[in-house]
Design an enzyme around this catalytic site. Structure first.
Site, PDB file in Angstrom:
ATOM      1  CG  HIS A 296      -2.140  -1.091   0.907  1.00 48.33           C
ATOM      2  ND1 HIS A 296      -1.984  -1.968   1.207  1.00 48.33           N
ATOM      3  CD2 HIS A 296      -3.419  -0.609   0.828  1.00 48.33           C
ATOM      4  CE1 HIS A 296      -3.437  -2.579   0.406  1.00 48.33           C
ATOM      5  NE2 HIS A 296      -3.989  -1.727   1.038  1.00 48.33           N
ATOM      6  CG  HIS A 339       2.093  -3.515   6.461  1.00 45.22           C
ATOM      7  ND1 HIS A 339       3.432  -4.286   5.743  1.00 45.22           N
ATOM      8  CD2 HIS A 339       1.085  -2.652   5.593  1.00 45.22           C
ATOM      9  CE1 HIS A 339       2.262  -4.561   5.383  1.00 45.22           C
ATOM     10  NE2 HIS A 339       1.611  -4.243   4.833  1.00 45.22           N
ATOM     11  CG  ASP A 343       7.040  -4.647   7.293  1.00 45.89           C
ATOM     12  OD1 ASP A 343       8.230  -4.742   7.575  1.00 45.89           O
ATOM     13  OD2 ASP A 343       6.018  -4.717   7.893  1.00 45.89           O
TER      14      ASP A 343
END
Length: 410
Positions: A296, A339, A343
């Site tokens: 994302h 996350h 990340d």
């Protein structure tokens, strides 16, 4: 002739012709002095590009080089005259100076960009016209077939990524044995349940803005090709990182357990479901184990950089909106505890570095001198071999008006 050197600016075409004869260029006196009326001022501002291009178009390479050697000696002797004309002699040619030259980088002045002038291609040299330098117009071939190849490439990578996500889901560590890792941000900020949906909403808005820019941009084929190439490459790297190391889930709310999908067909069906839903929770896709690094974050960061790169610098509101959506999207990903902080950080770093690396090479054509770039990024050489220099931010209406409307409007 030596006593005339200090008054080169006052030379008439006849005196220029005398200088040419003294230097051994009798064959070009008629062309330069009689036909094109070259006087002292225009002689000093003459460049090798002028000799090669219309209307002069000298054909003998040796004559061009020898004439430039003599001309540079004359320019060196009259550096003060060049300075008065707004040009500074740097030992090569007055056209290499930034004084009085409106170099462009993605539609902006060189003062607003970090391009290195010496690495620009020949198309970006400028032609002297009425005392001002203007950029030579150049045609950018859309090369639609390459754009189709890049689109197929990114679709394949997304499909492969979806399959790898199925594999890593089966390998996700048991939460009872491997609890969430310590994380400063996740441990300090309480989880917001609706935050991940908001992160995806930021991505959807950014995608809509980018599609509008892409639709109206004159060189939309090149832009789409670059987006597909970069997005596919970053997600291919993501496949490697999330496959080689399986991190424990970042939060107890996820309740992830290893799922066995049976045979290869069951895995492929699950991969198709992830691919068709774009890997988004808004479309009902739920995944586990695909943590390092955040997909994302990659998408919203890449869209932000493309929006800000391919819109004029004066569009401050669009750039501000793009960065706000990018930063808030990253915050919502972390606030949802979907996350780890590492990340998101790695995703942002890799995406921005690869974007800047690609566009630096594309804008300066440095890959022509860099064998390393051809080895480490072969697709770049293939997709960008005919795009010489920065892509200008030019816009046009993508649809042609019907014939009856053209007759009515005129």
């Amino acid at each position: 002739m030596r006593e005339m050197a200090g008054n080169v600016r006052l030379w008439t075409p006849k005196q220029v012709g005398r200088w040419l004869r003294d230097e051994g260029f009798c064959d070009y006196v008629d062309l330069l002095c009689n036909k094109h009326r070259l006087d002292g001022t225009s002689l000093l501002t003459l460049s090798e590009y002028d000799l090669r291009s219309p209307p002069l178009e000298l054909k003998v390479l040796g004559d061009i080089k020898r004439l430039m050697v003599s001309l540079r000696k004359l320019q060196k002797q009259n550096a003060d005259v060049l300075e008065e004309l707004g040009l500074s002699y740097d030992g090569h040619s007055p056209q290499n100076s930034t004084a009085g030259v409106d170099w462009l980088c993605n539609g902006e002045s060189v003062r607003d960009c970090d391009a290195v002038l010496d690495t620009l291609s020949d198309d970006q040299y400028h032609q002297y016209n009425n005392g001002k330098y203007k950029q030579q117009p150049r045609r950018l071939d859309p090369e639609y077939w390459k754009t189709i190849i890049s689109s197929v490439y990114v679709v394949f990578v997304f499909g492969f990524t979806s399959f790898v996500m199925v594999i890593v889901h089966e390998r996700v560590p048991d939460m009872r044995t491997y609890p969430p890792l310590p994380d400063i941000f996740l441990d300090s900020v309480p989880r917001i349940p609706w935050a991940f949906a908001m992160a995806e909403a930021c991505g959807v808005i950014l995608c809509s803005v980018w599609l509008l820019v892409l639709l109206l941009h004159k060189h939309r084929s090149i832009l789409l090709r670059r987006l597909c190439s970069l997005m596919g490459t970053v997600f291919m790297l993501r496949c490697i990182t999330m496959f080689v190391t399986s991190l424990s889930v970042p939060g107890q709310h996820l309740q992830c357990t290893g799922k066995m999908y049976g045979d290869i067909w069951a895995k492929l069906q699950r991969a198709v479901a992830i691919w068709s839903g774009f890997g988004m929770t808004l479309t009902g896709v739920q995944t586990c184990g695909d943590y390092m690094f955040s997909g994302h974050t990659v998408v919203i960061t890449m869209l932000n950089f493309f929006v800000t790169e391919y819109t004029p610098r004066s569009w401050n509101s669009i750039h501000t909106l793009s960065w706000v959506l990018n930063l808030f999207g990253i915050f919502f990903i972390l606030a949802a505890h979907e996350h780890y902080s590492i990340d998101v950080f790695i995703a942002f770093y890799i995406t921005t570095r690869l974007f800047l690396y690609y566009h630096t090479l594309a804008n300066t054509r440095a890959y022509q001198q860099s064998r390393r770039a051809r080895i480490w990024f072969p697709m770049f050489s293939f997709f960008e071999c005919n795009v010489k220099g920065p892509v200008p931010n030019e816009y046009c209406w993508p649809f042609t008006r019907p014939a009856f409307l053209r007759r009515i409007i005129g």
